[in-house]
Design a protein around this motif. Sequence first.
Motif, PDB file in Angstrom:
ATOM      1  N   ARG A 109      12.540 -11.276  -6.825  1.00 52.84           N
ATOM      2  CA  ARG A 109      12.719 -11.856  -5.491  1.00 52.84           C
ATOM      3  C   ARG A 109      12.524 -10.769  -4.437  1.00 52.84           C
ATOM      4  O   ARG A 109      13.230  -9.757  -4.433  1.00 52.84           O
ATOM      5  CB  ARG A 109      14.097 -12.473  -5.331  1.00 52.84           C
ATOM      6  CG  ARG A 109      14.281 -13.067  -3.942  1.00 52.84           C
ATOM      7  CD  ARG A 109      15.374 -14.080  -3.850  1.00 52.84           C
ATOM      8  NE  ARG A 109      15.303 -14.780  -2.553  1.00 52.84           N
ATOM      9  CZ  ARG A 109      16.051 -15.802  -2.220  1.00 52.84           C
ATOM     10  NH1 ARG A 109      16.929 -16.285  -3.085  1.00 52.84           N
ATOM     11  NH2 ARG A 109      15.908 -16.373  -1.031  1.00 52.84           N
ATOM     12  N   PRO A 110      11.595 -10.958  -3.508  1.00 56.08           N
ATOM     13  CA  PRO A 110      11.330  -9.938  -2.490  1.00 56.08           C
ATOM     14  C   PRO A 110      12.560  -9.544  -1.687  1.00 56.08           C
ATOM     15  O   PRO A 110      12.718  -8.383  -1.315  1.00 56.08           O
ATOM     16  CB  PRO A 110      10.276 -10.605  -1.601  1.00 56.08           C
ATOM     17  CG  PRO A 110       9.587 -11.578  -2.489  1.00 56.08           C
ATOM     18  CD  PRO A 110      10.650 -12.082  -3.417  1.00 56.08           C
ATOM     19  N   ALA A 111      13.451 -10.502  -1.406  1.00 55.53           N
ATOM     20  CA  ALA A 111      14.641 -10.184  -0.614  1.00 55.53           C
ATOM     21  C   ALA A 111      15.486  -9.129  -1.310  1.00 55.53           C
ATOM     22  O   ALA A 111      15.977  -8.189  -0.683  1.00 55.53           O
ATOM     23  CB  ALA A 111      15.453 -11.452  -0.371  1.00 55.53           C
ATOM     24  N   ASP A 112      15.674  -9.266  -2.624  1.00 57.25           N
ATOM     25  CA  ASP A 112      16.456  -8.270  -3.360  1.00 57.25           C
ATOM     26  C   ASP A 112      15.774  -6.910  -3.317  1.00 57.25           C
ATOM     27  O   ASP A 112      16.418  -5.883  -3.094  1.00 57.25           O
ATOM     28  CB  ASP A 112      16.643  -8.717  -4.815  1.00 57.25           C
ATOM     29  CG  ASP A 112      17.623  -9.868  -4.948  1.00 57.25           C
ATOM     30  OD1 ASP A 112      18.484 -10.003  -4.057  1.00 57.25           O
ATOM     31  OD2 ASP A 112      17.523 -10.626  -5.922  1.00 57.25           O
ATOM     32  N   ALA A 113      14.466  -6.901  -3.537  1.00 57.97           N
ATOM     33  CA  ALA A 113      13.734  -5.637  -3.554  1.00 57.97           C
ATOM     34  C   ALA A 113      13.786  -4.944  -2.201  1.00 57.97           C
ATOM     35  O   ALA A 113      13.898  -3.718  -2.117  1.00 57.97           O
ATOM     36  CB  ALA A 113      12.284  -5.881  -3.966  1.00 57.97           C
ATOM     37  N   CYS A 114      13.712  -5.724  -1.123  1.00 54.61           N
ATOM     38  CA  CYS A 114      13.735  -5.153   0.224  1.00 54.61           C
ATOM     39  C   CYS A 114      15.126  -4.611   0.555  1.00 54.61           C
ATOM     40  O   CYS A 114      15.259  -3.529   1.154  1.00 54.61           O
ATOM     41  CB  CYS A 114      13.313  -6.215   1.226  1.00 54.61           C
ATOM     42  SG  CYS A 114      12.663  -5.552   2.771  1.00 54.61           S
ATOM     43  N   MET A 115      16.183  -5.324   0.169  1.00 52.32           N
ATOM     44  CA  MET A 115      17.539  -4.831   0.409  1.00 52.32           C
ATOM     45  C   MET A 115      17.815  -3.579  -0.409  1.00 52.32           C
ATOM     46  O   MET A 115      18.491  -2.653   0.059  1.00 52.32           O
ATOM     47  CB  MET A 115      18.562  -5.926   0.093  1.00 52.32           C
ATOM     48  CG  MET A 115      18.566  -7.071   1.096  1.00 52.32           C
ATOM     49  SD  MET A 115      20.037  -8.140   0.967  1.00 52.32           S
ATOM     50  CE  MET A 115      19.884  -8.727  -0.719  1.00 52.32           C
ATOM     51  N   MET A 116      17.297  -3.523  -1.634  1.00 52.73           N
ATOM     52  CA  MET A 116      17.444  -2.313  -2.443  1.00 52.73           C
ATOM     53  C   MET A 116      16.765  -1.120  -1.785  1.00 52.73           C
ATOM     54  O   MET A 116      17.300   0.000  -1.794  1.00 52.73           O
ATOM     55  CB  MET A 116      16.821  -2.538  -3.832  1.00 52.73           C
ATOM     56  CG  MET A 116      17.599  -3.442  -4.733  1.00 52.73           C
ATOM     57  SD  MET A 116      16.679  -3.766  -6.244  1.00 52.73           S
ATOM     58  CE  MET A 116      17.749  -4.975  -7.016  1.00 52.73           C
TER      59      MET A 116
END
Length: 361
Positions: A89-96
């Motif tokens: 999920r892009p959202a998880d990757a971006c928050m990481m």
Amino acid sequence: MRRRHAMLLLPATILALSMQTQAPPRVVVDLDVVADTLPLESEVYLSALQSLRPEGPWRDQRDLPQHRWRTFDLARKYHRVLRELRVVRPADACMMLRLLFEEDEVGRRAIAARKDPSGTKWEGGGWAPTEGELQGVRPGTRPLTAGEVVENWDEVLGPRCFARWRSEDADFQLADIDDAVATAAAQRLEDAAAVADALAWRPDALRALRAAQRAGRVYRGAPLVLVRHDLLGLSTVDHSGDVLAGWRGVVRTVLPRADVAFCRGALDVADELLDGHAEQTLYYGGSPRLTLQLGAALQGAVESRETGLHICEWVDRWRDAGAPPPMPPQLDIISLEDEHRDFRAALGVSVRPRGLADWTE
């Protein structure tokens, strides 16, 4: 009495007749088999983060920071986190990515605090600067390691990162990040050459495929490359036809005549393997789980050798933690460990030691 030269010509004659009557197999390859997409993903996630949150230690960065020590090497840490958590999920990757940037800033401030002339014994214990921007920063503080992020993401760090974004915007939703990443990726795909440059292509795998194309070992000389449908959130983009055309242009920069299709899961791949193709199909995948699912769905075709399934061991992005899933012997799934020798042999092209010709193909 048989003539010696007739016996020598017989195998070549049989081979020629066989090639005239039997079409070469169709070759289906996961994009992960021929390219590591993590460098491209890192660029797109960084771009999305900069557009959504312009202010931060990532503001002026064009690439992820690197360092001689792993604890401070943001790029290596981020790639490891994406691999081990198998983030889709892009959202998880971006928050990481934001978390790692902020942790990296913690480490940089701690290094700077060691040289601060105002440093003295701190009231809370230990030593720290007593003046300026570094006031109270402990010189021994270090950023979180990749292993600590992986271990604590689901229960601690993930919810904390979400709360941080929500505190900045009460209406924030994870879909906001997903859409921003997908939009950034779609814009990049308008320049196929730039995307191709951002991918970490696997040279040996590409040479093997090109050699198979030249040797007539690929149906119509056009391998089919499967792109993950959720790669960079592109499944949320409305104009999927434009995105698919963009990926086709990217792949053809290194594999002329190749075609591209999206892979949403085992059923999609099974349809691509069997759809309107009467000849043998060879599939080369990077995910053990997906390949096992294909083996179960296509067991009859695999047993009759209409379909050949291969797992390419040089792809480590989608491997499960711990021991790999067991391979049922009846599925006859072939494991390939070397992208030069094993991949060439599986494609039916000559295997020889690497020489000058290999590096200039």
